[in-house]
Design a protein around this motif. Structure first.
Motif, PDB file in Angstrom:
ATOM      1  N   LEU A 151      -4.907   9.125   5.106  1.00  7.83           N
ATOM      2  CA  LEU A 151      -5.560   7.824   5.285  1.00  7.83           C
ATOM      3  C   LEU A 151      -5.393   7.063   3.974  1.00  7.83           C
ATOM      4  N   LEU A 152      -4.773   5.884   4.056  1.00 10.61           N
ATOM      5  CA  LEU A 152      -4.509   5.111   2.844  1.00 10.61           C
ATOM      6  C   LEU A 152      -4.802   3.639   3.071  1.00 10.61           C
ATOM      7  N   ILE A 153      -5.617   3.072   2.215  1.00  6.05           N
ATOM      8  CA  ILE A 153      -5.756   1.618   2.096  1.00  6.05           C
ATOM      9  C   ILE A 153      -5.075   1.245   0.769  1.00  6.05           C
ATOM     10  N   CYS A 154      -4.109   0.340   0.833  1.00  2.73           N
ATOM     11  CA  CYS A 154      -3.322   0.008  -0.359  1.00  2.73           C
ATOM     12  C   CYS A 154      -4.241  -0.425  -1.507  1.00  2.73           C
ATOM     13  N   PRO A 155      -3.918  -0.059  -2.731  1.00  2.00           N
ATOM     14  CA  PRO A 155      -4.820  -0.291  -3.870  1.00  2.00           C
ATOM     15  C   PRO A 155      -5.198  -1.751  -4.086  1.00  2.00           C
ATOM     16  N   TRP A 156      -4.342  -2.685  -3.715  1.00  2.76           N
ATOM     17  CA  TRP A 156      -4.650  -4.104  -3.960  1.00  2.76           C
ATOM     18  C   TRP A 156      -5.521  -4.746  -2.877  1.00  2.76           C
ATOM     19  N   VAL A 157      -5.828  -3.962  -1.817  1.00  8.22           N
ATOM     20  CA  VAL A 157      -6.622  -4.490  -0.698  1.00  8.22           C
ATOM     21  C   VAL A 157      -8.101  -4.250  -0.978  1.00  8.22           C
ATOM     22  N   ARG A 158      -8.918  -5.286  -0.870  1.00  7.67           N
ATOM     23  CA  ARG A 158     -10.362  -5.182  -1.072  1.00  7.67           C
ATOM     24  C   ARG A 158     -11.070  -5.847   0.106  1.00  7.67           C
TER      25      ARG A 158
END
Length: 648
Positions: A68-75
């Protein structure tokens, strides 16, 4: 994944599906992947309630959320839990398209040193424990990542029951084992245990449990430390389960049933209460939320002759209810996802017995709880299968018909319909004692009719079924009778005369035998006192106790039906000689007494008085007598050893 996930993109193991998390305006925001579940996982297997055989059959229906990954630049607040929810909604369908079946449960692992698992908790995943966390390295040189938290998320209500469903083992007729030495070898010799040491231990446990019914395991094992340790190891062995242990006895029961023209396969449910043992793992609620009772649910199917002799256990289903689903309204679910499917499973097992016994008529018999339209529909769709004899629920209705016999949209109660039928005659039956209710002879008015049974209003899509209804209503009863007999019996066995209607009522009256069996199991074998630590071990012990309870019930009936048989068909030479000497206070004869006399002597040891007006002894006094007899035989054998050492 390769760039931003701490585990990289893979490789993933086994069957797998990958998803991208995409936004119409911002493009790809992250991704998820699902793959095959971990083969062995102690916390998960314990939470589900798996044995080795069940895990092998259903492991593929558990999948792992491996990434499960949410890209680091996504807030974006709650994005991860929202993505998990959307993925799980479509996962079963996507998995089915690719692999031909739908998963029932999803698992995942969270490194608690890196993450808190907040998104899984927000998406209603359940934390069930931690992995073992190997300290040493793997054979391939990789280093372990340490302990991880285990989260699971059911994809379907009741998934634990479905995942614990036993793999189907068809019944066969194997015949008597050539090396069978006694009843224990005959009943358990067909168990699918391929290790001789375990097979021998099973027969030994059966003998010990029968000789000391209801006693704690150490006492039943004669106080032997070695035998007691071996017993506990046997019940903890993951290679055996309840079905494996009972299979040999079930096939022996089928052989006995094949000698009969008609056999009643009576099924009923009881709860086994272990509230007094709160440390036992794997139990579930058995009553209402108010009393907080915990234990197991047992659904038994026992074969009886038309004389009421128990032939053996045809089917046994035992499970723990899921505490998280207790009290939920399951009315709209398909029957496969409800406990009611137990009646269909029992019927299907009886159908196997019917297929192997073309000269025997099997009649699946149940009380009002078994009045399920799907059960009648299954019987109607299987004309060569077993017949049904079910007591109708009081709310049972059918569609009414007008004066010309045309079905209308109105419904009428079965009781109202049958009371319009002419009285066929009266029947006298004996009602046995139950609790504080005394035994009595009852006079019943009999009416019967052939009719089409409409499905319930909430199951209107189901087809109607044709049945015969027999109404037996008690008349002329005294004021002391609080619950007079009022049976509405629904059967697929034709009823064309008063005699046949009376026969169906007598058949149903034999259903009481399964109540006796459950009473012996609880009061005689005292299965609710077993302390084995977990539900799976209890189930294995319960399998042996069930056969012991059946044998006690059988001996009670044989003493009445075949009184002239010599008693050595069920008692060893030491047993009947010690029994005779203790009861009569004189040396035993050279030839064994009759079975009836021996059973009455055993019952005397259990408190039976045997006065002129007394009925034949019941199961309770007989198992008490067998308990005392076992101790007496041990004393007799011990005395022989002393005599051999010291001489005359």
């Amino acid at each position: 994944m390769e760039q931003h996930h701490y585990l990289g993109a893979g490789p993933l193991i086994g069957a797998q599906v990958r998803y991208l998390i995409r936004s119409e305006t911002a493009g790809v925001l992250g991704g998820l992947s699902f793959s095959a579940a971990t083969k062995r996982l102690k916390c998960r297997d314990k939470w589900i309630g798996w044995s080795d055989r069940e895990r092998g059959a259903h492991l593929k229906k558990v999948v792992c959320n491996s990434r499960l990954l949410i890209c680091p630049w996504v807030r974006v607040p709650n994005l991860a839990s929202r993505a998990l929810g959307l993925a799980l909604k479509r996962l079963p369908e996507d998995w089915h398209k690719r692999y031909g079946y739908e998963p029932l449960l999803v698992e995942t692992f969270v490194d608690s040193q890196r993450f808190k698992g907040t998104c899984y908790q927000a998406a209603n995943w359940k934390l069930i424990g931690e992995t073992a966390g190997r300290e040493e390295g793997f054979p391939n040189g990789k280093k372990p990542a340490g302990k991880k938290q285990i989260y699971v998320r059911p994809l379907l209500k009741g998934c634990k029951v479905m995942l614990c469903e036993k793999p189907h083992e068809p019944l066969v007729i194997r015949g008597r084992a050539a090396d069978a030495q006694d009843w224990a070898d005959e009943e358990f010799g067909g168990a699918q245990i391929f290790e001789g040491r375990l097979r021998t231990r099973l027969s030994t446990l059966a003998r010990d449990f029968f000789n000391q019914p209801g006693q704690p395991i150490p006492l039943a094992c004669e106080g032997s430390e070695a035998k007691t340790k071996a017993a506990y190891r046997f019940f903890n062995n993951r290679r055996v389960d309840m079905d494996i242990l009972l299979k040999g006895h079930t096939e022996a029961s089928l052989e006995r049933a094949q000698q009969q023209r008609t056999v009643l396969a009576v099924q009923d449910t009881t709860s086994v209460n272990y509230t007094a043992h709160p440390s036992t793992d794997g139990l579930g609620p058995i009553n209402t939320k108010k009393d907080n009772g915990t234990g197991l649910i047992l659904h038994s199917t026992i074969a009886f002759t038309l004389e009421g002799t128990p032939l053996g256990i045809l089917d046994a289903q035992c499970w723990a209810r899921d505490p998280e689903e207790a009290g939920e309204n399951r009315r709209g679910l398909p029957i496969e996802e409800k406990e009611s499917v137990k009646w269909l499973k029992s019927y299907r097992r009886t159908a196997e017995a019917q297929r192997l016994s073309p000269k025997t008529l099997f009649v699946s018999t149940g009380d009002r709880e078994a009045d399920i339209h799907e059960l009648f529909l299954e019987a109607q769709n299987n004309p060569s299968g077993p017949k049904l004899l079910i007591r109708a629920n009081r709310s049972r209705q059918r569609k009414a018909r007008d004066a010309e016999g045309v079905e209308t949209d109105d419904y009428e109660y079965l009781w109202d319909k049958l009371l319009q039928e002419p009285l066929s005659g009266t029947l006298e039956i004996h009602i046995p004692r139950q609790g504080s209710r005394p035994a009595r002879d009852a006079t019943l008015e009999i009416r019967f009719a052939r009719l089409m049974l409409s499905p319930p209003k909430n199951k209107a899509r189901l087809a109607p079924v044709e049945v015969w209804a027999v109404h037996a209503q008690e008349v002329g009863f005294s004021k002391a009778v609080k619950e007079p007999v009022d049976w509405m019996l629904l059967t697929t066995v034709p009823v064309t005369s008063f005699e046949e209607a009376c026969e169906r009522v007598r058949w149903y009256s034999l259903r009481w035998g399964i109540e006796v069996f459950h009473r012996v199991l609880k009061s005689g074998c005292r299965v609710e006192d077993r302390q084995l630590g977990d539900a799976e071990s209890i189930k294995k012990c319960l399998a042996i106790d069930m056969v012991v309870a059946w044998r006690i019930h059988l001996l009670t009936k044989l003493g009445r039906e075949t009184p002239n048989l010599p008693c050595d068909v069920v008692l060893s030479e030491d047993e009947w000689k010690v029994l005779y000497a203790v009861v009569h206070q004189e040396p035993p004869p050279k030839t064994p007494p009759s079975l009836r006399d021996a059973i009455r002597m055993v019952a005397k040891l259990g408190g039976f008085l045997g006065r002129k007006g007394d009925r034949e002894p019941g199961t309770i006094t007989i198992w008490r007598g067998f308990t005392r007899l076992a101790a007496m035989v041990e004393g007799y054998l011990g005395g022989q050893y002393i005599h051999q050492r010291d001489g005359p």
